[in-house]
Every structure is written in structure tokens, then in C-alpha cells.
Scaffold this motif. Structure first.
Motif, short mmCIF file in Angstrom:
data_model
loop_
_atom_site.label_atom_id
_atom_site.label_comp_id
_atom_site.label_asym_id
_atom_site.label_seq_id
_atom_site.Cartn_x
_atom_site.Cartn_y
_atom_site.Cartn_z
N GLN A 34 37.81 38.46 41.69
CA GLN A 34 37.84 39.88 42.06
C GLN A 34 37.11 40.73 41.04
OE1 GLN A 34 38.61 41.29 44.97
NE2 GLN A 34 37.68 43.06 44.00
N SER A 35 37.23 40.39 39.77
CA SER A 35 36.52 41.12 38.72
C SER A 35 35.00 41.00 38.90
CB SER A 35 36.93 40.60 37.35
OG SER A 35 36.19 41.22 36.33
N GLN A 43 46.04 36.25 48.04
CA GLN A 43 46.76 37.23 47.24
C GLN A 43 48.21 37.37 47.72
OE1 GLN A 43 45.14 41.23 47.23
NE2 GLN A 43 46.02 41.63 45.21
N ASN A 96 52.20 38.31 42.51
CA ASN A 96 51.69 39.01 41.34
C ASN A 96 50.53 38.20 40.74
OD1 ASN A 96 51.45 40.84 39.28
ND2 ASN A 96 53.09 39.95 38.05
N ALA A 139 41.88 36.59 39.77
CA ALA A 139 41.51 37.79 39.02
C ALA A 139 40.04 37.75 38.60
CB ALA A 139 42.41 37.94 37.79
N PHE A 140 39.58 36.57 38.20
CA PHE A 140 38.18 36.41 37.81
C PHE A 140 37.25 36.70 38.98
CE2 PHE A 140 34.47 33.55 37.70
CZ PHE A 140 33.81 34.08 36.59
N ALA A 166 48.08 37.01 38.13
CA ALA A 166 48.06 36.97 36.67
C ALA A 166 46.67 37.27 36.13
CB ALA A 166 48.50 35.59 36.18
N ALA A 167 46.62 38.06 35.06
CA ALA A 167 45.35 38.34 34.40
C ALA A 167 44.76 37.03 33.90
CB ALA A 167 45.56 39.30 33.23
N GLY A 168 43.45 36.87 34.07
CA GLY A 168 42.77 35.66 33.62
C GLY A 168 42.81 34.51 34.62
N SER A 169 43.49 34.70 35.76
CA SER A 169 43.55 33.65 36.77
C SER A 169 42.21 33.59 37.52
CB SER A 169 44.68 33.93 37.76
OG SER A 169 44.39 35.11 38.52
#
Length: 105
Positions: free
Chosen positions: A57-58, A41, A46, A54-55, A48-51
Motif C-alpha cells: 500500500q505504501s 485487509q 489491524n 503495508a509495504f 501491522a506496520a512493516g508487513s
């Protein structure tokens, strides 16, 4: 016993794979300080959404993958698989001994 060994091995593999994000530092409460995820990180900046980051961590934040549960399941499955393997080995060894006795009479 062969089925138990196969099922245990499969469970260990799946749970082990599911524990990778947790072990990398993606947890249900966010990225763990000092982890590989934290280093990633910091390098990304920064996110990006959809990276992929991000996946991961979601998934960790919204499922049991973000907890130690998959690690525990993998450990239990490995132990169960080992126990089933030992039992299968003893069974086959005992069976082989009996068939040898029968053919010698």
C-alpha cells in the motif's frame, strides 16, 4: 529489430510486474473497495506496520505503481514487441528469399 523486440519484451515484463499491486487493488488513493487487497485487509484486521500489505500500500500510494500507468506501459510494450516481431519476421523472410534467388543463378 532483434534489439527492439528484446527491449519491448523486457519493458512489458517489468511494467506488467509493476502493475500487479494496482490490479490487486492497491491504489494511490488507498485500497480499492471490492478488490483482492480489500479482502486481504478484511482478513488481516489491524495491518501491522512493516508487513507485506503495508509495504504494497505504501508503494502504491507514493509511486506511479498505484495508478493505471504500468498497465498502459505494459500494453504498449506488448504491442510494440509484436510489431517489431512482425517486422523482423518479414525482414528475415525477404532476406531468405533473396539469398535463395542468388544461389539459383
Amino acid at each position: 529489430l532483434i534489439g527492439a523486440t528484446a527491449a519491448g519484451g523486457t519493458t512489458a515484463a517489468v511494467a506488467g510486474a509493476a502493475s500487479v499491486p494496482f490490479l490487486a487493488g492497491f491504489t494511490s488513493s488507498g485500497v480499492a473497495a471490492g478488490s483482492m487487497a480489500a479482502a486481504s485487509q478484511a482478513a488481516i484486521g489491524n495491518v501491522a506496520a512493516g508487513s507485506t500489505f503495508a509495504f504494497l500500500q505504501s508503494i502504491a500510494a507514493t509511486t506511479v505503481i498505484g495508478t493505471a500507468l504500468p498497465v498502459a506501459v505494459a500494453g504498449a510494450a506488448v504491442a510494440g514487441t509484436a510489431a517489431a516481431g512482425v517486422m523482423l519476421h518479414k525482414h528475415l523472410k525477404k532476406k531468405k528469399g533473396k539469398s535463395g534467388e542468388d544461389s539459383g543463378e
